[in-house]
Scaffold this active site. Structure first.
Site, PDB file in Angstrom:
ATOM      1  N   GLU A  38      70.906  68.216  32.795  1.00  0.00           N
ATOM      2  CA  GLU A  38      69.689  67.402  32.780  1.00  0.00           C
ATOM      3  C   GLU A  38      68.481  68.335  32.693  1.00  0.00           C
ATOM      4  O   GLU A  38      68.445  69.366  33.369  1.00  0.00           O
ATOM      5  CB  GLU A  38      69.596  66.572  34.061  1.00  0.00           C
ATOM      6  CG  GLU A  38      68.322  65.735  34.116  1.00  0.00           C
ATOM      7  CD  GLU A  38      68.262  64.854  35.352  1.00  0.00           C
ATOM      8  OE1 GLU A  38      69.126  63.977  35.508  1.00  0.00           O
ATOM      9  OE2 GLU A  38      67.337  65.052  36.152  1.00  0.00           O
ATOM     10  N   THR A  69      64.721  63.632  31.372  1.00  0.00           N
ATOM     11  CA  THR A  69      64.118  62.690  32.312  1.00  0.00           C
ATOM     12  C   THR A  69      62.867  62.026  31.721  1.00  0.00           C
ATOM     13  O   THR A  69      62.337  62.457  30.685  1.00  0.00           O
ATOM     14  CB  THR A  69      63.753  63.366  33.648  1.00  0.00           C
ATOM     15  OG1 THR A  69      62.740  64.326  33.394  1.00  0.00           O
ATOM     16  CG2 THR A  69      64.954  64.012  34.298  1.00  0.00           C
ATOM     17  N   TYR A  70      62.426  61.019  32.436  1.00  0.00           N
ATOM     18  CA  TYR A  70      61.322  60.158  31.995  1.00  0.00           C
ATOM     19  C   TYR A  70      60.301  60.156  33.114  1.00  0.00           C
ATOM     20  O   TYR A  70      60.659  59.967  34.287  1.00  0.00           O
ATOM     21  CB  TYR A  70      61.920  58.765  31.829  1.00  0.00           C
ATOM     22  CG  TYR A  70      61.168  57.759  31.024  1.00  0.00           C
ATOM     23  CD1 TYR A  70      61.151  57.816  29.635  1.00  0.00           C
ATOM     24  CD2 TYR A  70      60.531  56.689  31.650  1.00  0.00           C
ATOM     25  CE1 TYR A  70      60.517  56.840  28.896  1.00  0.00           C
ATOM     26  CE2 TYR A  70      59.894  55.710  30.910  1.00  0.00           C
ATOM     27  CZ  TYR A  70      59.892  55.791  29.530  1.00  0.00           C
ATOM     28  OH  TYR A  70      59.267  54.812  28.801  1.00  0.00           O
ATOM     29  N   ALA A 148      67.330  47.827  37.209  1.00  0.00           N
ATOM     30  CA  ALA A 148      67.921  48.478  36.039  1.00  0.00           C
ATOM     31  C   ALA A 148      68.822  47.507  35.281  1.00  0.00           C
ATOM     32  O   ALA A 148      68.917  47.557  34.051  1.00  0.00           O
ATOM     33  CB  ALA A 148      68.711  49.709  36.487  1.00  0.00           C
ATOM     34  N   GLN A 199      73.670  60.326  41.488  1.00  0.00           N
ATOM     35  CA  GLN A 199      72.644  61.071  42.218  1.00  0.00           C
ATOM     36  C   GLN A 199      73.291  62.371  42.702  1.00  0.00           C
ATOM     37  O   GLN A 199      74.514  62.427  42.908  1.00  0.00           O
ATOM     38  CB  GLN A 199      72.177  60.215  43.410  1.00  0.00           C
ATOM     39  CG  GLN A 199      71.093  60.818  44.257  1.00  0.00           C
ATOM     40  CD  GLN A 199      69.847  61.125  43.436  1.00  0.00           C
ATOM     41  OE1 GLN A 199      69.835  62.113  42.702  1.00  0.00           O
ATOM     42  NE2 GLN A 199      68.827  60.309  43.562  1.00  0.00           N
ATOM     43  N   GLN A 235      63.243  74.151  47.662  1.00  0.00           N
ATOM     44  CA  GLN A 235      63.774  73.014  46.897  1.00  0.00           C
ATOM     45  C   GLN A 235      64.316  71.923  47.823  1.00  0.00           C
ATOM     46  O   GLN A 235      64.242  70.748  47.501  1.00  0.00           O
ATOM     47  CB  GLN A 235      64.949  73.491  46.030  1.00  0.00           C
ATOM     48  CG  GLN A 235      64.613  73.919  44.630  1.00  0.00           C
ATOM     49  CD  GLN A 235      65.892  74.400  43.977  1.00  0.00           C
ATOM     50  OE1 GLN A 235      66.421  75.460  44.311  1.00  0.00           O
ATOM     51  NE2 GLN A 235      66.419  73.619  43.063  1.00  0.00           N
TER      52      GLN A 235
END
Ligand code: FAD
Length: 308
Positions: A38, A69-70, A148, A199, A235
């Site tokens: 990704e 991604t968006y 969704a 996820q 992170q």
């Protein structure tokens, strides 16, 4: 290897048991095994040159596809199209464009899909997205797509599209229960999702439990395991907040041990991701999605550590 593939097929791809309506020709979602990455579009327009060189490096690792991604609420959707176009047409690697619907209308979503189709991208990860901070209650309550699943139904009216959805081994943070979350996941499959991407998680037992429960619930499409390498302690805070994923004690101990030493933390984080993926592969999981965070060197080291 042959045995691993055989077990993997038995677990994730029970031939003949797919809801056949979900399987469309020329889809990367029908591959028996996938390792994918990704990436996210650059935050600033003048970062595109470096984004393309990141993609060139990732492309050399020959993933089965790269997903893009968006931006939250559909901001900068054109950037997702530009990056997906580069992956698909310059690198010749299949690309999946993430599309969220929370801030969109049928018209705006259709416009993005048309732009993607024009550049030959027809694999979509259909997502609800999170409510953008600047979205008013009025706009939120009047949104055209609630979940969704509504976006999936809408997109499935176009037979040229291949649709994936998101899933959550530790349950989505809004979900009332594991049970309701799985019920809605099954609805996404029934409405036409051909593949799910999970996820991120740091404890494989969550994924194994989740896939067992999903199978019992009648979920038959492949589920790709989302793995994120953690190479800095910083992170962790962001990721836990955004994803809701938990940190198992043995991983927390690693972070505590190496957190002060950037080089050792980087190595320990990469080793952890490699061990997670190899364990998944040995247990018959045939689809792995690496959240590459646009870091080709980290991704390359992970790929080099994977069992053949
Ligand atoms: P949904 O499937 O709609 O689920 C959201 C919640 O609603 C869940 O609690 C579910 O149980 C519940 N629910 C679902 N359907 C129904 C229904 N019919 N009735 C009642 N309740 C229901 N976000 C971005 O902004 N951009 C990205 O590019 C992006 N990429 C992602 C990629 C992956 C692999 C994953 C796992 C997440 C990604 N996200 C992204 C985050 C995602 O948008 C959020 O997690 C969002 O909160 C949920 O999206 P969803 O598509 O899973 O929603």
């Amino acid at each position: 290897m042959v045995m691993i593939l055989y077990i993997a097929n038995k677990i994730n791809r029970k031939d003949g048991e797919f809801p056949m309506a979900n399987v469309t020709e020329n889809s990367i979602f029908t591959k028996e095994k996938t390792i994918s990455f990704e990436v996210f579009p650059p935050k600033k327009d003048d970062d595109f040159a470096s984004a393309f060189s990141v993609l060139d490096e990732l492309g050399k690792l020959s993933p089965d596809y790269i997903s893009v991604t968006y931006g939250a609420g559909g901001s900068r959707a054109g950037k997702t199209v530009e990056i997906a176009d580069y992956i698909e047409n310059k690198l010749g690697i299949p690309s999946i464009a993430h599309v969220t619907c929370v801030g969109g209308t049928k018209e705006s979503v259709s416009a993005v899909i048309d732009s993607l189709k024009q550049v030959g991208v027809n694999h979509i990860l259909a997502l609800r997205g999170d409510r953008p901070a600047d979205m008013t209650d009025e706009a939120f309550n009047a949104r055209e797509f609630e979940h969704a699943s509504d976006l999936i139904s809408f997109l499935k009216q176009d037979p040229s599209l291949h649709i994936a959805g998101a899933c959550y081994p530790e349950k989505h943070f809004d979900a009332f229960s594991f049970e309701t979350d799985l019920r809605y996941l099954k609805a996404k499959q029934d409405l036409g999702a051909e593949y799910f991407i999970s996820q991120l998680f740091f404890d494989n037992d969550y994924f194994y439990d989740f896939t067992d429960r999903a199978e019992k619930k009648g979920i038959k499409v492949p589920i790709s395991a989302g793995i994120m390498p953690i190479t800095t302690p910083k992170q962790i805070g962001t990721i836990v907040t955004l994803s809701g994923s938990s940190i198992p004690k043995h991983f927390a101990d690693i972070i505590a041990k190496y957190g002060e030493s950037p080089e050792e933390m980087r190595k320990a984080g990469i080793d952890y991701a490699i061990r997670q993926i190899n364990d998944l592969l040995s247990n018959g999981v045939s689809h792995i999605h690496i959240y590459s965070m646009n870091k080709p060197k980290v991704t390359a080291e992970i790929m080099a550590g994977l069992k053949a």
